[in-house]
Design an enzyme around this catalytic site. Sequence first.
Site, short mmCIF file in Angstrom:
data_model
loop_
_atom_site.label_atom_id
_atom_site.label_comp_id
_atom_site.label_asym_id
_atom_site.label_seq_id
_atom_site.Cartn_x
_atom_site.Cartn_y
_atom_site.Cartn_z
N LYS A 189 30.27 93.86 -15.44
CA LYS A 189 31.05 93.03 -14.52
C LYS A 189 30.75 93.35 -13.05
O LYS A 189 30.73 92.45 -12.23
CB LYS A 189 32.55 93.07 -14.84
CG LYS A 189 33.19 94.42 -14.70
CD LYS A 189 34.64 94.33 -15.13
CE LYS A 189 35.39 95.63 -14.98
NZ LYS A 189 34.67 96.90 -14.97
N ARG B 22 44.12 96.15 -13.84
CA ARG B 22 43.76 96.90 -15.05
C ARG B 22 44.98 97.20 -15.91
O ARG B 22 44.84 97.84 -16.95
CB ARG B 22 43.11 98.22 -14.66
CG ARG B 22 41.58 98.19 -14.74
CD ARG B 22 41.10 99.50 -14.15
NE ARG B 22 39.87 99.99 -14.64
CZ ARG B 22 38.72 99.97 -13.93
NH1 ARG B 22 38.67 99.41 -12.76
NH2 ARG B 22 37.64 100.52 -14.43
N ARG C 38 23.65 104.41 -16.97
CA ARG C 38 23.79 103.81 -15.64
C ARG C 38 23.54 104.84 -14.54
O ARG C 38 23.93 105.98 -14.65
CB ARG C 38 25.22 103.28 -15.52
CG ARG C 38 25.53 102.63 -14.20
CD ARG C 38 26.64 101.65 -14.31
NE ARG C 38 27.92 102.29 -14.60
CZ ARG C 38 29.04 101.59 -14.79
NH1 ARG C 38 29.01 100.28 -14.78
NH2 ARG C 38 30.16 102.22 -15.05
N ARG D 271 27.31 108.82 -12.06
CA ARG D 271 28.70 109.08 -11.72
C ARG D 271 29.30 110.01 -12.77
O ARG D 271 29.03 109.88 -13.96
CB ARG D 271 29.50 107.76 -11.72
CG ARG D 271 29.38 107.01 -10.42
CD ARG D 271 29.95 105.62 -10.50
NE ARG D 271 31.10 105.45 -11.36
CZ ARG D 271 31.63 104.26 -11.67
NH1 ARG D 271 31.10 103.16 -11.18
NH2 ARG D 271 32.67 104.18 -12.45
N ARG E 267 37.56 106.52 -21.08
CA ARG E 267 37.71 105.27 -20.31
C ARG E 267 37.83 104.08 -21.26
O ARG E 267 38.56 103.14 -20.99
CB ARG E 267 36.52 105.10 -19.35
CG ARG E 267 36.57 106.08 -18.20
CD ARG E 267 35.34 106.00 -17.34
NE ARG E 267 35.30 104.79 -16.54
CZ ARG E 267 34.20 104.31 -15.98
NH1 ARG E 267 33.05 104.92 -16.13
NH2 ARG E 267 34.25 103.20 -15.26
P1 AMP Z 1 35.28 101.38 -11.92
O1 AMP Z 1 34.27 101.69 -10.87
O2 AMP Z 1 35.90 100.03 -11.77
O3 AMP Z 1 34.78 101.63 -13.30
O4 AMP Z 1 36.49 102.42 -11.71
C1 AMP Z 1 36.31 103.82 -11.76
C2 AMP Z 1 37.65 104.52 -11.90
O5 AMP Z 1 38.48 104.21 -10.78
C3 AMP Z 1 38.47 104.12 -13.11
O6 AMP Z 1 38.10 104.82 -14.27
C4 AMP Z 1 39.88 104.49 -12.64
O7 AMP Z 1 40.09 105.88 -12.69
C5 AMP Z 1 39.84 104.09 -11.17
N1 AMP Z 1 40.26 102.68 -10.98
C6 AMP Z 1 39.49 101.63 -10.54
N2 AMP Z 1 40.20 100.50 -10.50
C7 AMP Z 1 41.45 100.82 -10.93
C8 AMP Z 1 42.63 100.06 -11.14
N3 AMP Z 1 42.69 98.74 -10.91
N4 AMP Z 1 43.73 100.72 -11.60
C9 AMP Z 1 43.71 102.05 -11.82
N5 AMP Z 1 42.63 102.80 -11.67
C10 AMP Z 1 41.49 102.22 -11.22
#
Ligand code: AMP
Length: 213
Positions: A13, A88, A127, A160, A171
């Site tokens: 995404k 989320r 990734r 990461r 996750r």
């Molecule tokens: P992402 O880069 O979108 O995969 O996000 C990485 C991490 O950031 C996630 O595993 C969460 O710990 C935190 N995170 C990102 N977006 C949210 C959200 N909308 N609500 C809560 N935690 C978030």
Amino acid sequence: MILIFLGPPGSGKGTQAKRVSKAKMWPQLSTGDMLRSAIAAGTKLGLEAKSYMDKGSLVPDTVVIGMISERTQEFDCKGGFILDGFPRTIPQAEALDKVLTSRSKKIDKVISFEIADTELVGRATGRRTCPKCNSMYHIVSAKPRTEGVCDRCGSKLIQRDDDKTEVISNRLKVYHEQTSPLVEYYTKAGKLSPIAADKSPDEVYQQLTNLLK
Ligand code: AMP
């Protein structure tokens, strides 16, 4: 156009949000990128978020709701935006509905990236990310021109911490428990558009282009 890209970690995404953002000039608002910037800047919010992110858990709703509520008021969001990784949880989705309604706006479409868990682990652990410009690569399917170096800005690519195998399984668990109920939430609201995310990036982009015509 206000779009939400909803999908598990590794579903593509973020990559697709960047591509659509570039083509349509709608900013990509990634809460994950915003949180990582806060961590890099060493802010109080960043420090708080890091402890959750390192484990693969979600940061508290109030933190991300506040961030998105502020960011969507900025000038570049006037013509629309793409939410990548937000909402989320159901409370985040409800808060977003409230914020948008108070501004006489609404979500146009929620794109649901559908893909089996078995595909996701390899995608996420392979990734590689640019810590400077957030460009994304994959060690097998989307290699940079020079190994380990970002094509766009020349920075050294990293894996990461939360893309490592141990964290990815948490996750995914968190996704199924807390985020996947949004599929039903947005189906009921008549907003959900599913796409097959287990295809090549170009094929997924083609599906998105058809949906956004
Ligand atoms: P992402 O880069 O979108 O995969 O996000 C990485 C991490 O950031 C996630 O595993 C969460 O710990 C935190 N995170 C990102 N977006 C949210 C959200 N909308 N609500 C809560 N935690 C978030």
